[in-house]
Design a protein around this motif. Structure first.
Motif, mmCIF file in Angstrom:
data_model
loop_
_atom_site.group_PDB
_atom_site.id
_atom_site.type_symbol
_atom_site.label_atom_id
_atom_site.label_comp_id
_atom_site.label_asym_id
_atom_site.label_seq_id
_atom_site.Cartn_x
_atom_site.Cartn_y
_atom_site.Cartn_z
ATOM 1 N N TYR A 332 -13.334 -25.883 16.845
ATOM 2 C CA TYR A 332 -13.825 -25.145 15.682
ATOM 3 C C TYR A 332 -14.029 -26.109 14.523
ATOM 4 N N GLN A 333 -15.208 -26.051 13.900
ATOM 5 C CA GLN A 333 -15.523 -26.866 12.727
ATOM 6 C C GLN A 333 -15.360 -26.021 11.473
ATOM 7 N N ASP A 334 -14.418 -26.429 10.623
ATOM 8 C CA ASP A 334 -14.175 -25.742 9.348
ATOM 9 C C ASP A 334 -14.841 -26.567 8.254
ATOM 10 N N MET A 335 -15.969 -26.060 7.762
ATOM 11 C CA MET A 335 -16.757 -26.785 6.765
ATOM 12 C C MET A 335 -17.551 -25.773 5.942
ATOM 13 N N ASN A 336 -17.644 -25.996 4.654
ATOM 14 C CA ASN A 336 -18.337 -25.067 3.769
ATOM 15 C C ASN A 336 -19.773 -24.823 4.231
ATOM 16 N N LEU A 337 -20.101 -23.562 4.523
ATOM 17 C CA LEU A 337 -21.425 -23.100 4.947
ATOM 18 C C LEU A 337 -21.855 -23.675 6.293
ATOM 19 N N ASN A 338 -20.941 -24.317 7.012
ATOM 20 C CA ASN A 338 -21.264 -24.894 8.314
ATOM 21 C C ASN A 338 -20.171 -24.609 9.333
ATOM 22 N N ASN A 339 -19.532 -23.487 9.228
ATOM 23 C CA ASN A 339 -18.499 -23.130 10.188
ATOM 24 C C ASN A 339 -19.146 -22.804 11.527
ATOM 25 N N ALA A 340 -18.601 -23.419 12.584
ATOM 26 C CA ALA A 340 -19.182 -23.233 13.916
ATOM 27 C C ALA A 340 -18.121 -23.495 14.975
ATOM 28 N N LEU A 341 -18.351 -22.921 16.148
ATOM 29 C CA LEU A 341 -17.479 -23.129 17.302
ATOM 30 C C LEU A 341 -18.302 -23.757 18.417
ATOM 31 N N VAL A 342 -17.819 -24.863 18.945
ATOM 32 C CA VAL A 342 -18.486 -25.542 20.051
ATOM 33 C C VAL A 342 -17.571 -25.499 21.263
ATOM 34 N N TYR A 343 -18.130 -25.174 22.419
ATOM 35 C CA TYR A 343 -17.342 -25.098 23.647
ATOM 36 C C TYR A 343 -17.994 -25.942 24.737
ATOM 37 N N ILE A 344 -17.205 -26.372 25.704
ATOM 38 C CA ILE A 344 -17.689 -27.255 26.756
ATOM 39 C C ILE A 344 -17.158 -26.796 28.111
ATOM 40 N N VAL A 345 -18.014 -26.913 29.114
ATOM 41 C CA VAL A 345 -17.628 -26.711 30.504
ATOM 42 C C VAL A 345 -18.180 -27.903 31.285
ATOM 43 N N LYS A 346 -17.297 -28.661 31.920
ATOM 44 C CA LYS A 346 -17.696 -29.875 32.635
ATOM 45 C C LYS A 346 -17.065 -29.878 34.021
ATOM 46 N N LEU A 347 -17.904 -30.084 35.022
ATOM 47 C CA LEU A 347 -17.458 -30.047 36.413
ATOM 48 C C LEU A 347 -17.839 -31.361 37.085
ATOM 49 N N GLY A 348 -16.927 -31.925 37.878
ATOM 50 C CA GLY A 348 -17.225 -33.189 38.534
ATOM 51 C C GLY A 348 -16.441 -33.372 39.816
ATOM 52 N N GLN A 349 -16.907 -34.325 40.617
ATOM 53 C CA GLN A 349 -16.220 -34.672 41.850
ATOM 54 C C GLN A 349 -16.468 -36.141 42.161
ATOM 55 N N SER A 350 -15.467 -36.791 42.709
ATOM 56 C CA SER A 350 -15.573 -38.173 43.169
ATOM 57 C C SER A 350 -15.219 -38.214 44.647
ATOM 58 N N ILE A 351 -16.131 -38.758 45.454
ATOM 59 C CA ILE A 351 -15.944 -38.795 46.901
ATOM 60 C C ILE A 351 -15.964 -40.239 47.374
ATOM 61 N N THR A 352 -14.924 -40.663 48.053
ATOM 62 C CA THR A 352 -14.885 -41.979 48.682
ATOM 63 C C THR A 352 -15.115 -41.790 50.178
ATOM 64 N N TRP A 353 -16.163 -42.440 50.689
ATOM 65 C CA TRP A 353 -16.569 -42.262 52.070
ATOM 66 C C TRP A 353 -15.827 -43.224 53.002
ATOM 67 N N ASP A 354 -15.986 -42.995 54.302
ATOM 68 C CA ASP A 354 -15.294 -43.822 55.301
ATOM 69 C C ASP A 354 -15.704 -45.284 55.240
ATOM 70 N N ASN A 355 -16.934 -45.554 54.791
ATOM 71 C CA ASN A 355 -17.413 -46.939 54.710
ATOM 72 C C ASN A 355 -17.077 -47.592 53.376
ATOM 73 N N ALA A 356 -16.198 -46.955 52.575
ATOM 74 C CA ALA A 356 -15.719 -47.467 51.282
ATOM 75 C C ALA A 356 -16.732 -47.297 50.160
#
Length: 474
Positions: A332-356
């Motif tokens: 939440y940004q608390d600022m005169n005449l600029n109050n706003a809420l920013v939200y994030i959703v981040k999804l990820g995966q790391s895969i190490t294969w048999d060949n490294a």
């Protein structure tokens, strides 16, 4: 005593690395004591920290030198201009002085020149800069890490601070809790998006000077923040004995980073909790790994920050089945005449294969809810740098990003990456990047080819760029 000094000097000069180290000393010394054109160095990918080498067996000084050459081409989004030729060059030198097993002084600086045939002529000296990029004292122990001076820092895993500050940083572990404290001032001469910095100057399409809101003097634009992290699965570790050399093998960024995004935090990466992966034991269940609370303030001169800005937020790290990792939270940004809420959703995966080989995939959405009409989310020092060309940031929210990167096995360490980022609202800027690179000659030579396509309502036509980046560090 005089003979002893001569003997030490003879040993130093006979060292095979002395000549190159002397070059680094002369380079940094010249920067420190040269004319008023000196400014802090520019934002640029660098791997110099991974090549710090001790000067000698009994000499507590490490050194590194890095050179970069980067030619490219850019099509014009304007009918009145032809294609532009791009070129950039950089020389960096670094020295690390070990005061004790836990204390160091690190200094890094250099010279950079950039040209764009459509924007800059040979007489424009503003494209040439000497500067210091970092100069700080650090203290590192098992549970404490401190930096004081000019240094790069981030505040937790949220998108509020990723900046070069003149100030102090403290990271403290206390059982299941980890505290990150940051405080300092930021000036145009050394900010990561300062007068001299970033690829905005090289490409020069929009906002070539992006620092009108950053102060010119100390104290005009400042930051202070606190992050509290809690690990709900914390278990007290068994007591172990640390070796005398263990601090040389610490996870500090200056000793073991060989990623091409050494300085730039990759937005698609998750934190360093070690949970970003496909661990067998957690692959079939959902587990809350970390909860972070953030308190952050920006303050200073009314000329740059007329209204005090305060931010409060939280972030949750959640392990999902099949090795996926989810981060979600809000600020939440608390600022005169600029109050706003920013939200994030981040999804990820790391895969190490048999060949490294390894594949990393990630996607994120950052949304914004205006509390005040037409509010702008505007932390000064976020520096997300989303997109190779457009470098989209917090004022561009809401936006999305997706990326996939694969590292192939083999000595050449070849990697291939695809990235895309886009705005949801006007001007609906969208950018797609493709990158291929190798890291060879025992990690001393990095060659990266980058191609980009940009579409935005700011410009009449789409445009394309391609750039080759060669970096040699030793």
């Amino acid at each position: 005593m005089e003979k002893l000094h001569l003997k030490v000097l003879k040993n130093w000069t006979s060292n095979s690395a002395f000549g190159k180290t002397l070059i680094a000393l002369i380079l940094i010394g010249t920067i420190l004591f040269s004319s008023n054109t000196v400014t802090a160095q520019m934002e640029c990918r660098s791997m110099i920290g991974a090549h710090l080498t001790p000067l000698g067996e009994n000499i507590p000084i490490s050194w590194a030198v890095e050179g970069t050459f980067s030619p490219g081409l850019m099509t014009s989004p304007y009918d009145t201009l032809g294609n532009a030729k791009l070129n950039g060059g950089m020389l960096l030198g670094a020295l690390d002085f070990r005061i004790s097993k836990k204390s160091n002084i690190y200094i890094e600086g250099g010279y950079k020149n950039w040209t764009n045939s459509a924007l800059v002529d040979d007489a424009n000296t503003k494209s040439r800069h000497l500067g210091i990029r970092q100069f700080f004292y650090s203290y590192t122990s098992e549970n404490t890490k401190v930096k004081v001076g000019l240094h790069e820092t981030r505040l937790g895993e949220l998108f509020l601070v990723d900046e070069r500050v003149l100030g102090a940083s403290l990271d403290q572990n206390m059982g299941a809790f980890n505290f990150n404290v940051r405080g300092g001032t930021v000036m145009q001469n050394f900010a990561r998006m300062g007068q001299f910095c970033s690829n905005r100057h090289l490409y020069g399409i929009i906002h070539p000077n992006y620092t009108e809101r950053i102060g010119k003097k100390a104290g005009e634009t400042n930051l202070a923040g606190l992050v509290i992290n809690w690990d709900p699965h914390y278990k007290k570790p068994s007591i172990t004995t640390r070796s005398d050399d263990e601090f040389m093998d610490s996870d500090d960024e200056f000793f073991n980073s060989d990623d091409e995004f050494h300085e730039n935090h990759d937005f698609n990466e998750f934190g360093d909790s070690g949970e970003f992966g496909n661990e067998e034991k957690s692959s079939q269940k959902i587990s809350l790994k970390n909860i972070g609370l953030i308190f952050y303030d920006e303050f200073g001169s009314n000329a740059y920050i007329p209204d005090n800005k305060f931010y409060i937020g939280s972030l949750f790290d959640i392990a999902l089945p099949k090795g996926f990792m989810l981060q979600t939270g809000a600020v939440y940004q608390d600022m005169n005449l600029n109050n706003a809420l920013v939200y994030i959703v981040k999804l990820g995966q790391s895969i190490t294969w048999d060949n490294a080989s390894n594949t990393k995939i990630g996607a994120a959405y950052i949304g914004k809810v205006n509390i005040d009409d037409n509010a702008i989310f505007q932390p000064l020092f976020s520096n997300l740098f989303l997109g190779e060309i457009m470098r989209m940031d917090a004022p561009d929210f809401p936006l999305w990003q997706a990326a996939i990167k694969h590292r192939f096995p083999g000595k050449m360490k070849f990697h291939l990456a695809l990235k895309a980022v886009g705005q949801i609202e006007d001007p609906k800027t969208n950018e797609q990047d493709i990158e291929a690179g190798i890291l060879t000659f025992n990690n001393h030579l990095k060659v990266t080819l980058i191609g980009s396509h940009v579409q935005t309502q700011y410009l009449p036509d789409d445009f394309f760029t391609t750039r080759l980046e060669l970096r040699l560090a030793f």
